[in-house]
Design a protein around this motif. Structure first.
Motif, PDB file in Angstrom:
ATOM      1  N   ASP A   5       0.842  -1.197   0.000  1.00 27.36           N
ATOM      2  CA  ASP A   5       0.000   0.000   0.000  1.00 27.36           C
ATOM      3  C   ASP A   5       0.876   1.245   0.000  1.00 27.36           C
ATOM      4  N   ILE A   6       0.425   2.264  -0.734  1.00 26.38           N
ATOM      5  CA  ILE A   6       1.063   3.577  -0.701  1.00 26.38           C
ATOM      6  C   ILE A   6       0.150   4.452   0.153  1.00 26.38           C
ATOM      7  N   VAL A   7       0.668   4.949   1.265  1.00 26.25           N
ATOM      8  CA  VAL A   7      -0.132   5.739   2.200  1.00 26.25           C
ATOM      9  C   VAL A   7       0.626   7.009   2.587  1.00 26.25           C
ATOM     10  N   SER A   8      -0.071   7.887   3.277  1.00 21.85           N
ATOM     11  CA  SER A   8       0.564   9.059   3.871  1.00 21.85           C
ATOM     12  C   SER A   8       0.021   9.180   5.285  1.00 21.85           C
ATOM     13  N   GLU A   9       0.839   8.784   6.251  1.00 18.93           N
ATOM     14  CA  GLU A   9       0.419   8.780   7.646  1.00 18.93           C
ATOM     15  C   GLU A   9       1.364   9.622   8.480  1.00 18.93           C
ATOM     16  N   VAL A 119       2.107  -4.431 -13.119  1.00 18.77           N
ATOM     17  CA  VAL A 119       1.464  -4.341 -11.812  1.00 18.77           C
ATOM     18  C   VAL A 119       0.099  -3.666 -11.975  1.00 18.77           C
ATOM     19  N   GLN A 120      -0.778  -3.912 -10.998  1.00 15.56           N
ATOM     20  CA  GLN A 120      -2.081  -3.262 -10.986  1.00 15.56           C
ATOM     21  C   GLN A 120      -2.120  -2.307  -9.802  1.00 15.56           C
ATOM     22  N   ALA A 121      -2.655  -1.118 -10.030  1.00 15.33           N
ATOM     23  CA  ALA A 121      -2.788  -0.132  -8.955  1.00 15.33           C
ATOM     24  C   ALA A 121      -4.262   0.239  -8.830  1.00 15.33           C
ATOM     25  N   VAL A 130      -1.058  -1.545  -4.620  1.00 18.12           N
ATOM     26  CA  VAL A 130      -0.356  -1.989  -5.827  1.00 18.12           C
ATOM     27  C   VAL A 130      -0.087  -3.476  -5.667  1.00 18.12           C
ATOM     28  N   SER A 131      -0.466  -4.269  -6.675  1.00 20.54           N
ATOM     29  CA  SER A 131      -0.205  -5.709  -6.626  1.00 20.54           C
ATOM     30  C   SER A 131       0.371  -6.152  -7.962  1.00 20.54           C
ATOM     31  N   GLY A 132       1.204  -7.188  -7.906  1.00 14.99           N
ATOM     32  CA  GLY A 132       1.845  -7.700  -9.108  1.00 14.99           C
ATOM     33  C   GLY A 132       2.353  -9.107  -8.882  1.00 14.99           C
ATOM     34  N   PRO A 133       2.759  -9.790  -9.945  1.00 12.41           N
ATOM     35  CA  PRO A 133       3.167 -11.187  -9.809  1.00 12.41           C
ATOM     36  C   PRO A 133       4.535 -11.379  -9.153  1.00 12.41           C
ATOM     37  N   LYS A 134       5.435 -10.382  -9.234  1.00 13.11           N
ATOM     38  CA  LYS A 134       6.790 -10.554  -8.707  1.00 13.11           C
ATOM     39  C   LYS A 134       7.143  -9.435  -7.740  1.00 13.11           C
ATOM     40  N   LYS A 135       7.954  -9.784  -6.712  1.00 12.60           N
ATOM     41  CA  LYS A 135       8.424  -8.778  -5.761  1.00 12.60           C
ATOM     42  C   LYS A 135       9.318  -7.743  -6.442  1.00 12.60           C
ATOM     43  N   ASP A 136      10.108  -8.189  -7.413  1.00 15.90           N
ATOM     44  CA  ASP A 136      11.034  -7.274  -8.091  1.00 15.90           C
ATOM     45  C   ASP A 136      10.297  -6.144  -8.800  1.00 15.90           C
ATOM     46  N   THR A 137       9.186  -6.467  -9.467  1.00 14.93           N
ATOM     47  CA  THR A 137       8.435  -5.410 -10.157  1.00 14.93           C
ATOM     48  C   THR A 137       7.787  -4.460  -9.149  1.00 14.93           C
TER      49      THR A 137
END
Length: 161
Positions: A5-9, A119-121, A130-137
């Motif tokens: 997750d991209i957040v601002s806390e 990746v999908q956002a 954000v999710s994707g098939p590989k950690k590297d991406t």
């Protein structure tokens, strides 16, 4: 599928500590003797009080330094206009922004989609998942967003495999 997750806390307790330290320094400084300079906190809204505009800016500088020392990015502060209270006493409202605003979230999603990374956002309230098939991406995506979005403090949390 890995995601993050991209957040601002902002840590409210650290803001409280910075406000307390600012008030302590203002009461001990010689140039503020006999003045009504202080900072008050109500949730994520800070109110800075001072006798004149110069002292108001001085208290704001002290507050900014204490926030930075406590690890809070001052780009999340939204300064209001100084308002007259009585005589020549002034106050300024400072809002600590938390959460990603909808237009910034759309900008982040567009940036990720235009990058052609696999990746999908998606926008989820005040965060972007954000999710994707590989950690590297996903790590490439984090690097891309860090490099491109500099006007607002972002954190990358909830990294899952």
């Amino acid at each position: 599928m890995p995601s993050f997750d991209i957040v601002s806390e902002v840590n409210k307790q650290e803001v409280r500590n910075a406000v307390d330290q600012t008030n302590k320094e203002v009461t001990n400084r010689f140039d503020f003797k006999g003045s009504d300079a202080r900072v008050e906190q109500a949730d994520y809204v800070l109110t800075v009080y001072a006798d004149d505009e110069f002292k108001l800016d001085q208290v704001q500088d002290i507050l900014n330094a204490k926030l930075i020392k406590r690890g809070i990015d001052i780009k999340c502060l939204e300064l209001g206009k100084p308002e007259k209270i009585s005589g020549n006493k002034l106050k300024r409202t400072v809002t600590v922004k938390t959460g990603i605003e909808p237009e910034l979230a759309k900008k982040i999603v567009k940036l990720i989609k235009d990058s052609k990374l696999k990746v999908q956002a998606s926008i989820q309230g005040e965060s972007v998942r954000v999710s994707g098939p590989k950690k590297d991406t996903l790590q490439e995506t984090i690097a891309l967003v860090r490099k491109s979005i500099t006007e607002f403090p972002l954190q990358f949390t909830n990294f899952r495999d």
